[in-house]
Design an enzyme around this catalytic site. Sequence first.
Site, short mmCIF file in Angstrom:
data_model
loop_
_atom_site.label_atom_id
_atom_site.label_comp_id
_atom_site.label_asym_id
_atom_site.label_seq_id
_atom_site.Cartn_x
_atom_site.Cartn_y
_atom_site.Cartn_z
N GLU A 77 31.44 72.50 77.21
CA GLU A 77 32.53 72.99 77.76
C GLU A 77 32.85 74.38 77.37
O GLU A 77 33.85 74.87 76.71
CB GLU A 77 33.99 72.11 76.90
CG GLU A 77 33.65 70.65 77.60
CD GLU A 77 34.80 69.81 76.77
OE1 GLU A 77 34.89 68.47 77.21
OE2 GLU A 77 35.63 70.15 76.26
N GLU A 92 30.76 63.11 78.77
CA GLU A 92 31.95 62.42 77.94
C GLU A 92 32.79 61.87 79.05
O GLU A 92 32.97 62.57 80.17
CB GLU A 92 32.54 63.57 77.25
CG GLU A 92 31.89 64.19 75.88
CD GLU A 92 32.80 65.15 75.31
OE1 GLU A 92 33.85 65.17 75.49
OE2 GLU A 92 32.49 65.79 74.65
#
Length: 471
Positions: free
Chosen positions: A165, A366
């Site tokens: 991220e 995720e």
Amino acid sequence: MKIQFEKNFWWGTAISGPQSEGIFAKSNLNIMDYWYQQSPEDFHNQMGPEIASDMYHHYNSDIKIMQELNLNSYRTSIQWTRLIKNIKTGEIDQEGYQFYRAYFQKLHDANIKTIVNLYHFDMPIELENIGGWTNKEVVDLYVKYAQIAFECFGDIVDYWATFNEPVVPIEGCYLYQWYYPKIVDFQKGIQAGFNTIVAHAKTVNLFHKMFKHNPNKKITVILNLTPAYPKDQQAENVEAAEIRDLLFNKAFLDTMVLGTFPDKLVELLKQENILPFYTTDEIEAVKDARIDFLGVNYYQPSRIQARTIPWNNNDPIMPAKWFENYQWPERRINPYRGWEIHPQTLYEIGINIKNNYNNIPWIVSENGMGVEDELRYQDSNGQINDNYRIDFIKEHLYWLNQAIKQGSNCFGYQLWTFVDCWSWANSYKNRYGIVSLDLETQTRTIKKSGYWFKEIIENNNVIEIEEGLIK
């Protein structure tokens, strides 16, 4: 209704080093360690990273639980501040090396396909003190660290990730004051984002050079995608959503998958005189870098409208100059995080990857649901009956399955997370694991969702979806 995934589909969980290991035996502090030392009041219940889920001492038993649940894949990260003793010279910390060597060997021996990520929000404080990702020296030091990691563990780790991220440290450290050093400076954020992209590209190119004779070695990046939906199809709202998508999604998706910077994004930053400092060699490195597959973290979309109040040009520039968040009346919300639950977006992500990103192989790296005070759902045997999490997963898997049926090249699904983990300033406020953690004793107990996840694999990857569950 039943859905089914391919026989070789990856089922697993994801976690990170700084959120799971604890700070035992580390030579250096990262920004989260330092931030907690300076301002423990910023953290929920003033709980810091000292022990976390103590995977430093429990990885052997944790891997046994993974095997009990039939999980065939796993993602974690190396802590730069654990593996490297001298950040500037690259001297290896032998105790850190031995820990990761044993940890990854155990996963390898258990036939659990492991993605090892190199960076998960955990900048060494020594490097933050010279500007972090705004400083190009940090790019070079990161690439040096990556090379050391590849040399140390490349024989037993096949799958690697450069960043988790990468947009989040930009948001958290340079825009919205979520994380230390809590700077509000869009220009610095743009430079930090650009330098992160360059660090990624140089590392990918290095990796492919080092492992050019071994096609089994693959490298990725983990992007959290938050597709932007406009309030309606009015031109100004569509434009606002497109700009939000450029800044927070395509800035990384286009550069890291296609090797190109979106023309409209470049023009937008140029008009505001906030382009990053760059060299032609850096642009060439980005063009040359090609990941082998893509990791996608998905939690929620964004809902966007054009500004309802004109931007004050005397204010420092921020992304909000071009758009505002919009509250969709039909939204479903996870009240513990305030995040929208919209599983169909995962289908749309899959189709977007198929149509616009060369149908690159990808994995849901995720997806998960954080819930506060889960002990409310504990039965007399100590098991948490998290039916809400099972339903959440089922909905997302249904829409993922639909994307795969349409030809999207997704090969796996990893939950956040394996065992309840420390979550930065939120500490343990919200629990995400399929294995619960007793903070006092470090006892692990498999939740109902963990056993349900196990049943998927035992049932030949067939999932029963109840009527009415899919919204």
